[in-house]
Design an enzyme around this catalytic site. Sequence first.
Site, short mmCIF file in Angstrom:
data_model
loop_
_atom_site.label_atom_id
_atom_site.label_comp_id
_atom_site.label_asym_id
_atom_site.label_seq_id
_atom_site.Cartn_x
_atom_site.Cartn_y
_atom_site.Cartn_z
CE LYS A 11 10.71 -5.12 -6.65
NZ LYS A 11 9.31 -4.68 -6.84
CE1 TYR A 51 9.14 -0.34 -3.58
CE2 TYR A 51 9.52 -2.06 -1.96
CZ TYR A 51 9.61 -1.59 -3.25
OH TYR A 51 10.18 -2.36 -4.24
CB THR A 93 5.39 -1.68 -12.71
OG1 THR A 93 6.15 -0.48 -12.66
CG2 THR A 93 5.17 -2.20 -11.30
CG ASN A 114 7.90 -6.00 -9.95
OD1 ASN A 114 8.58 -6.19 -8.94
ND2 ASN A 114 7.44 -4.81 -10.29
CG HIS A 117 12.99 -0.92 -6.79
ND1 HIS A 117 11.81 -0.23 -6.87
CD2 HIS A 117 13.95 0.00 -6.47
CE1 HIS A 117 12.04 1.05 -6.58
NE2 HIS A 117 13.33 1.21 -6.34
CD GLU A 128 14.40 4.20 -4.79
OE1 GLU A 128 15.02 3.52 -5.64
OE2 GLU A 128 13.18 4.41 -4.85
#
Length: 141
Positions: A11, A51, A93, A114, A117, A128
């Site tokens: 991320k 998402y 998470t 975080n 993913h 995905e």
Amino acid sequence: MATERTLSIIKPDAVRKHLVGQIVARFEAEKLTPIAMKMKHLSRQEAEGFYAEHRERPFFSALVDFMTSGPVVLMVLEGDDAIARNRAVMGATNPQNAAEGTLRKQFAESVQCNAVHGSDSPTSAAREVAYFFAQIEQCPR
Ligand code: CMP
């Protein structure tokens, strides 16, 4: 144990902190082998579509802001039981709940920022992976 593919995202927080190499090295050490990889600055539309299942959550808009705040690294990881093992390597998470030795314990700042993913089920992994990678971009070892 079945060989699986799962989608991993490094991320924007982790990319900004120059953690790409350390995170990829950890996946390789765990025999979660990258078989496709690219860096991309997601558009709002791309992040919202990715998402979509979280659209009604109160954090959705902030999540999209964050995921479009800088480039991400998108990867397909392949390996035995890759979907569950990737989630174990990532940790919970919320980094406050993440176990010692997990990527989120080591690198995440908050439940939103975080670091990584990973797909949470075979159904999610199939969706995905296909969301970001064509079949021809995936290079099994
Ligand atoms: P990820 O594994 O990418 O899946 C959905 C993301 O939404 C999650 O990681 C977090 O980045 C974010 N998220 C989940 N719960 C919260 C929350 N309570 N507040 C803010 N962001 C959240």
